[in-house]
Motif scaffolding. Structure first.
Motif, short mmCIF file in Angstrom:
data_model
loop_
_atom_site.label_atom_id
_atom_site.label_comp_id
_atom_site.label_asym_id
_atom_site.label_seq_id
_atom_site.Cartn_x
_atom_site.Cartn_y
_atom_site.Cartn_z
N THR A 34 0.81 -1.22 0.00
CA THR A 34 0.00 0.00 0.00
C THR A 34 0.84 1.27 0.00
N GLY A 35 2.12 1.17 -0.33
CA GLY A 35 2.92 2.36 -0.53
C GLY A 35 3.91 2.67 0.58
N ASP A 36 4.79 3.59 0.30
CA ASP A 36 5.95 3.94 1.12
C ASP A 36 6.95 2.79 1.17
N ILE A 37 7.39 2.44 -0.03
CA ILE A 37 8.45 1.46 -0.24
C ILE A 37 9.77 2.14 0.11
N THR A 38 9.94 3.34 -0.36
CA THR A 38 11.03 4.28 -0.14
C THR A 38 12.20 4.10 -1.11
N GLN A 39 12.79 2.91 -1.16
CA GLN A 39 13.94 2.73 -2.05
C GLN A 39 13.82 1.44 -2.86
N ALA A 40 14.48 1.44 -4.02
CA ALA A 40 14.39 0.31 -4.94
C ALA A 40 14.92 -0.99 -4.33
N LYS A 41 15.88 -0.90 -3.42
CA LYS A 41 16.41 -2.14 -2.84
C LYS A 41 15.35 -2.89 -2.03
N THR A 42 14.32 -2.18 -1.57
CA THR A 42 13.20 -2.86 -0.92
C THR A 42 12.47 -3.74 -1.93
N LEU A 43 12.25 -3.21 -3.12
CA LEU A 43 11.60 -4.02 -4.16
C LEU A 43 12.47 -5.19 -4.57
N ASP A 44 13.78 -4.98 -4.59
CA ASP A 44 14.70 -6.09 -4.88
C ASP A 44 14.52 -7.20 -3.86
N ALA A 45 14.38 -6.83 -2.59
CA ALA A 45 14.18 -7.84 -1.54
C ALA A 45 12.82 -8.52 -1.69
N LEU A 46 11.80 -7.76 -2.11
CA LEU A 46 10.47 -8.34 -2.31
C LEU A 46 10.41 -9.26 -3.51
N SER A 47 11.43 -9.24 -4.35
CA SER A 47 11.45 -10.15 -5.51
C SER A 47 11.57 -11.61 -5.08
N GLY A 48 11.85 -11.85 -3.81
CA GLY A 48 11.89 -13.21 -3.30
C GLY A 48 10.52 -13.80 -3.01
N LEU A 49 9.48 -13.02 -3.20
CA LEU A 49 8.12 -13.52 -3.00
C LEU A 49 7.79 -14.62 -4.01
N ASP A 50 7.05 -15.60 -3.57
CA ASP A 50 6.57 -16.66 -4.46
C ASP A 50 5.30 -16.23 -5.21
N ALA A 51 4.78 -15.05 -4.91
CA ALA A 51 3.54 -14.55 -5.50
C ALA A 51 3.81 -13.23 -6.20
N PRO A 52 3.00 -12.88 -7.20
CA PRO A 52 3.16 -11.59 -7.86
C PRO A 52 2.86 -10.43 -6.90
N LEU A 53 3.55 -9.30 -7.11
CA LEU A 53 3.41 -8.12 -6.25
C LEU A 53 2.74 -6.99 -7.02
N PHE A 54 1.72 -6.40 -6.38
CA PHE A 54 0.98 -5.27 -6.90
C PHE A 54 1.02 -4.17 -5.84
N GLY A 55 0.84 -2.92 -6.24
CA GLY A 55 0.80 -1.89 -5.22
C GLY A 55 0.65 -0.49 -5.76
N VAL A 56 0.68 0.43 -4.80
CA VAL A 56 0.61 1.86 -5.10
C VAL A 56 1.82 2.54 -4.49
N TYR A 57 2.13 3.70 -5.04
CA TYR A 57 3.20 4.53 -4.48
C TYR A 57 2.63 5.40 -3.37
N GLY A 58 3.46 5.64 -2.35
CA GLY A 58 3.06 6.49 -1.24
C GLY A 58 3.79 7.81 -1.24
N ASN A 59 3.52 8.63 -0.24
CA ASN A 59 4.09 9.98 -0.17
C ASN A 59 5.59 9.99 0.08
N ASN A 60 6.18 8.89 0.55
CA ASN A 60 7.62 8.82 0.76
C ASN A 60 8.36 8.10 -0.36
N ASP A 61 7.66 7.79 -1.42
CA ASP A 61 8.28 7.12 -2.58
C ASP A 61 8.80 8.16 -3.56
#
Length: 161
Positions: A34-61
């Motif tokens: 639901t947003g506020d990922i902040t940095q791309a390395k967080t998404l890199d870490a989330l790439s380990g999910l076994d499921a597809p990832l969907f979301g929105v950007y937050g005010n700190n993105d």
């Protein structure tokens, strides 16, 4: 269909790695951020999910170029809010700030997801459920959580860590 819900990771990579483990162990079929990922390395870490990832950007993105490059690199789906989804016969809407939900108060959506507050929320208003599993980027063990929503029953579960 079981859907993982995560809010406001704020680049806490230690917690994000734990969140990936929790969602993979829970066998969720999709994950929503639901947003506020902040940095791309967080998404890199989330790439380990076994499921597809969907979301929105937050005010700190604010590092949008890097975030969008990571979204593209990992095949995720992120948009500026709102994100409207039709999954398993249910209508969902995802925003970051709960104030953005006012526009959907009397609409057809059954599940409304938000972040921003870092506070747990599970509220039923008429036919709608408003849900935020709360804090997941904190440093105090046991006080962090992500959520799982069963789209068949609309029951929710908190996974604390």
């Amino acid at each position: 269909m079981r859907v993982g819900v995560v809010c406001d990771t704020h680049n806490n990579l230690k917690n994000v790695k734990r969140i990936v483990e929790l969602f993979n162990d829970a066998h969720v079929e999709r994950v929503i951020h639901t947003g506020d990922i902040t940095q791309a390395k967080t998404l890199d870490a989330l790439s380990g999910l076994d499921a597809p990832l969907f979301g929105v950007y937050g005010n700190n993105d604010l590092e949008r170029d890097a975030l969008e490059a990571a979204v593209h690199r990992h095949g995720f789906h992120f948009v500026d809010p709102p994100l409207e989804l039709d999954w398993h016969g249910r209508q969902l809407v995802v925003v970051h700030d709960p104030l953005e939900l006012d526009a959907f108060a009397r609409e057809h959506h059954e599940l409304l997801l938000h972040g921003h507050t870092h506070l747990y929320r599970h509220e039923r208003i008429g036919h709608q459920i408003i849900y935020n599993p709360g804090e997941c980027a904190g440093i105090m063990p046991g006080l962090n959580a992500v959520g799982v929503v069963d789209l068949e029953t609309l029951e929710t579960e908190l996974l604390k860590f």
